[in-house]
Design a protein around this motif. Structure first.
Motif, PDB file in Angstrom:
ATOM      1  N   ALA A 105       0.832  -1.319   0.059  1.00  0.00           N
ATOM      2  CA  ALA A 105      -0.018  -0.036   0.059  1.00  0.00           C
ATOM      3  C   ALA A 105       0.852   1.275  -0.070  1.00  0.00           C
ATOM      4  O   ALA A 105       0.017   2.010  -0.312  1.00  0.00           O
ATOM      5  CB  ALA A 105      -1.233   0.529   1.422  1.00  0.00           C
ATOM      6  N   THR A 106       2.330   1.237   0.344  1.00  0.00           N
ATOM      7  CA  THR A 106       2.850   2.393   0.205  1.00  0.00           C
ATOM      8  C   THR A 106       2.975   2.995  -0.934  1.00  0.00           C
ATOM      9  O   THR A 106       3.057   4.666  -1.333  1.00  0.00           O
ATOM     10  CB  THR A 106       3.909   1.977   0.623  1.00  0.00           C
ATOM     11  OG1 THR A 106       4.369   1.028   1.517  1.00  0.00           O
ATOM     12  CG2 THR A 106       5.123   2.629   0.805  1.00  0.00           C
ATOM     13  N   PRO A 107       2.726   2.769  -1.928  1.00  0.00           N
ATOM     14  CA  PRO A 107       3.492   3.554  -2.816  1.00  0.00           C
ATOM     15  C   PRO A 107       1.784   4.190  -3.880  1.00  0.00           C
ATOM     16  O   PRO A 107       2.080   5.664  -4.413  1.00  0.00           O
ATOM     17  CB  PRO A 107       3.753   2.596  -4.987  1.00  0.00           C
ATOM     18  CG  PRO A 107       3.542   2.032  -3.457  1.00  0.00           C
ATOM     19  CD  PRO A 107       3.181   1.293  -2.437  1.00  0.00           C
ATOM     20  N   HIS A 108       0.527   3.700  -2.863  1.00  0.00           N
ATOM     21  CA  HIS A 108      -0.949   4.024  -3.520  1.00  0.00           C
ATOM     22  C   HIS A 108      -1.171   5.508  -2.255  1.00  0.00           C
ATOM     23  O   HIS A 108      -1.896   4.796  -1.744  1.00  0.00           O
ATOM     24  CB  HIS A 108      -1.255   3.266  -3.950  1.00  0.00           C
ATOM     25  CG  HIS A 108      -1.073   2.288  -4.230  1.00  0.00           C
ATOM     26  ND1 HIS A 108      -1.047   2.327  -5.896  1.00  0.00           N
ATOM     27  CD2 HIS A 108      -0.460   0.914  -3.513  1.00  0.00           C
ATOM     28  CE1 HIS A 108      -0.310   1.508  -6.561  1.00  0.00           C
ATOM     29  NE2 HIS A 108       0.239   0.219  -5.027  1.00  0.00           N
ATOM     30  N   LEU A 153       6.834  14.135  11.318  1.00  0.00           N
ATOM     31  CA  LEU A 153       5.770  13.308  11.584  1.00  0.00           C
ATOM     32  C   LEU A 153       6.013  12.307   9.928  1.00  0.00           C
ATOM     33  O   LEU A 153       5.205  13.593   9.081  1.00  0.00           O
ATOM     34  CB  LEU A 153       4.510  12.859  11.875  1.00  0.00           C
ATOM     35  CG  LEU A 153       3.514  11.647  11.952  1.00  0.00           C
ATOM     36  CD1 LEU A 153       4.390  10.681  12.423  1.00  0.00           C
ATOM     37  CD2 LEU A 153       1.812  12.182  12.547  1.00  0.00           C
ATOM     38  N   PRO A 154       6.850  11.294   8.772  1.00  0.00           N
ATOM     39  CA  PRO A 154       6.058  11.452   7.946  1.00  0.00           C
ATOM     40  C   PRO A 154       4.883  11.154   7.193  1.00  0.00           C
ATOM     41  O   PRO A 154       3.815  10.491   8.217  1.00  0.00           O
ATOM     42  CB  PRO A 154       7.069   9.959   7.283  1.00  0.00           C
ATOM     43  CG  PRO A 154       8.307   9.879   8.411  1.00  0.00           C
ATOM     44  CD  PRO A 154       7.437  10.549   9.208  1.00  0.00           C
ATOM     45  N   GLU A 155       4.791  11.406   6.389  1.00  0.00           N
ATOM     46  CA  GLU A 155       3.229  10.915   6.240  1.00  0.00           C
ATOM     47  C   GLU A 155       3.241   9.660   6.024  1.00  0.00           C
ATOM     48  O   GLU A 155       1.292   9.004   6.521  1.00  0.00           O
ATOM     49  CB  GLU A 155       2.748  11.605   3.846  1.00  0.00           C
ATOM     50  CG  GLU A 155       1.490  11.034   3.387  1.00  0.00           C
ATOM     51  CD  GLU A 155       0.747  10.093   2.949  1.00  0.00           C
ATOM     52  OE1 GLU A 155      -0.399   9.591   3.161  1.00  0.00           O
ATOM     53  OE2 GLU A 155       2.029   9.196   2.519  1.00  0.00           O
ATOM     54  N   PHE A 156       4.013   8.269   5.372  1.00  0.00           N
ATOM     55  CA  PHE A 156       2.641   7.259   5.708  1.00  0.00           C
ATOM     56  C   PHE A 156       2.922   6.905   7.357  1.00  0.00           C
ATOM     57  O   PHE A 156       1.728   6.213   7.740  1.00  0.00           O
ATOM     58  CB  PHE A 156       4.058   6.274   5.677  1.00  0.00           C
ATOM     59  CG  PHE A 156       3.603   5.001   5.302  1.00  0.00           C
ATOM     60  CD1 PHE A 156       3.094   3.903   4.503  1.00  0.00           C
ATOM     61  CD2 PHE A 156       3.805   3.754   6.612  1.00  0.00           C
ATOM     62  CE1 PHE A 156       2.547   3.264   4.789  1.00  0.00           C
ATOM     63  CE2 PHE A 156       4.086   2.297   6.608  1.00  0.00           C
ATOM     64  CZ  PHE A 156       2.943   1.991   5.355  1.00  0.00           C
ATOM     65  N   LYS A 157       3.536   8.107   8.426  1.00  0.00           N
ATOM     66  CA  LYS A 157       3.244   7.573   9.816  1.00  0.00           C
ATOM     67  C   LYS A 157       1.987   7.731   9.853  1.00  0.00           C
ATOM     68  O   LYS A 157       0.845   8.199  11.388  1.00  0.00           O
ATOM     69  CB  LYS A 157       4.451   7.082  10.453  1.00  0.00           C
ATOM     70  CG  LYS A 157       5.673   6.460  10.524  1.00  0.00           C
ATOM     71  CD  LYS A 157       6.399   6.681  11.156  1.00  0.00           C
ATOM     72  CE  LYS A 157       7.787   5.854  10.869  1.00  0.00           C
ATOM     73  NZ  LYS A 157       9.491   6.697  11.934  1.00  0.00           N
ATOM     74  N   ARG A 209      -4.742   5.230   0.055  1.00  0.00           N
ATOM     75  CA  ARG A 209      -5.200   4.645   0.934  1.00  0.00           C
ATOM     76  C   ARG A 209      -5.248   6.093   1.929  1.00  0.00           C
ATOM     77  O   ARG A 209      -6.434   5.580   2.791  1.00  0.00           O
ATOM     78  CB  ARG A 209      -3.122   5.224   2.067  1.00  0.00           C
ATOM     79  CG  ARG A 209      -2.646   3.589   1.002  1.00  0.00           C
ATOM     80  CD  ARG A 209      -1.395   3.829   2.464  1.00  0.00           C
ATOM     81  NE  ARG A 209      -0.280   5.081   1.194  1.00  0.00           N
ATOM     82  CZ  ARG A 209      -0.040   5.801   1.336  1.00  0.00           C
ATOM     83  NH1 ARG A 209       0.326   5.730   3.139  1.00  0.00           N
ATOM     84  NH2 ARG A 209       1.077   6.840   1.214  1.00  0.00           N
ATOM     85  N   TRP A 210      -5.434   7.129   1.452  1.00  0.00           N
ATOM     86  CA  TRP A 210      -6.296   7.972   2.237  1.00  0.00           C
ATOM     87  C   TRP A 210      -8.017   8.222   1.421  1.00  0.00           C
ATOM     88  O   TRP A 210      -8.585   8.235   2.593  1.00  0.00           O
ATOM     89  CB  TRP A 210      -5.547   9.670   1.648  1.00  0.00           C
ATOM     90  CG  TRP A 210      -4.737   9.517   2.315  1.00  0.00           C
ATOM     91  CD1 TRP A 210      -3.450   9.871   1.821  1.00  0.00           C
ATOM     92  CD2 TRP A 210      -3.980  10.211   3.936  1.00  0.00           C
ATOM     93  NE1 TRP A 210      -2.119  10.295   3.215  1.00  0.00           N
ATOM     94  CE2 TRP A 210      -3.256  10.392   4.105  1.00  0.00           C
ATOM     95  CE3 TRP A 210      -5.653  10.036   4.624  1.00  0.00           C
ATOM     96  CZ2 TRP A 210      -2.435  10.343   5.637  1.00  0.00           C
ATOM     97  CZ3 TRP A 210      -5.425  10.777   6.547  1.00  0.00           C
ATOM     98  CH2 TRP A 210      -3.782  10.873   6.399  1.00  0.00           C
ATOM     99  N   ILE A 211      -8.144   7.642   0.676  1.00  0.00           N
ATOM    100  CA  ILE A 211      -9.821   7.210   0.292  1.00  0.00           C
ATOM    101  C   ILE A 211     -10.631   6.167   1.210  1.00  0.00           C
ATOM    102  O   ILE A 211     -11.607   6.682   1.940  1.00  0.00           O
ATOM    103  CB  ILE A 211      -9.814   6.674  -0.950  1.00  0.00           C
ATOM    104  CG1 ILE A 211      -9.846   7.541  -1.687  1.00  0.00           C
ATOM    105  CG2 ILE A 211     -11.425   6.388  -0.644  1.00  0.00           C
ATOM    106  CD1 ILE A 211      -9.558   7.666  -3.312  1.00  0.00           C
TER     107      ILE A 211
END
Length: 192
Positions: A31-34, A112-116, A38-40
């Protein structure tokens, strides 16, 4: 005697949780590159949670705690990794935000990075959703007070964060990497 020197075999429960952790990590890696997807999914989790709270007419303390936690995460997302106030006082050679227009631009690194940020938001909504299944967490409160207090807290916090951004002249979001286009290839070959 060979049995005494061999390491003990993991239990079935231990194997199950290890395998579950591997599956979770695999799903996160895929899911990391999408980012948009992820946010949807997280937005759908939010909507489901708020519909559940609205229909059940309760669990306002859980919703308030979720809001405070998400506000804290958002501030971490907007804040630079190295605070310019602290870096001015110390003599570290680490990355700093430019303070003058002549300073070299260094990319904005978030605390705080976007993924975290996404992962923590998603986990928080899932934990809040699971709390709505237990009546013990449904503490009766006058919810308009909580809403008013959250709005005041949000305004004060964001005002302080915006002042910090203006003082140190940084914008926490930027466009993606600049892509340069060359001449269009028409496929024609010109002979001299």
């Amino acid at each position: 005697m060979a049995d005494e020197s061999a390491p003990p075999r993991p239990s079935v429960v231990g194997q199950f949780f290890r395998r579950l952790g591997e599956l979770q990590q695999n799903a996160l890696d895929q899911a990391t590159p999408h980012v948009g997807f992820r946010w949807i999914i997280t937005a759908l989790l939010f909507i489901t949670y708020f519909i559940r709270v609205y229909l059940l007419q309760g669990w306002y303390i859980i919703t308030y705690a979720l809001g405070i936690y998400l506000l804290n995460l958002f501030i971490g997302f907007l804040t630079p990794k190295i605070d310019p106030n602290l870096s001015m006082e110390s003599d570290d050679d680490g990355p700093e935000l430019p303070t003058k227009s002549s300073d070299e631009f260094k990319p904005f690194m978030r605390r705080l990075p976007e993924f975290k940020f996404w992962y923590s938001c998603s986990k928080a909504v899932c934990v809040s959703m699971s709390c709505t299944f237990f009546e013990a967490f449904n503490i009766p409160v006058f919810w308009p007070i909580l809403v008013m207090y959250f709005i005041i807290l949000f305004v004060i916090t964001m005002k302080r964060q915006i002042r910090h951004m203006v003082k140190h002249r940084y914008v926490p979001w930027s466009k993606s990497k600049t892509r340069y286009k060359g001449k269009e290839d028409t496929g024609k070959v010109y002979a001299k």
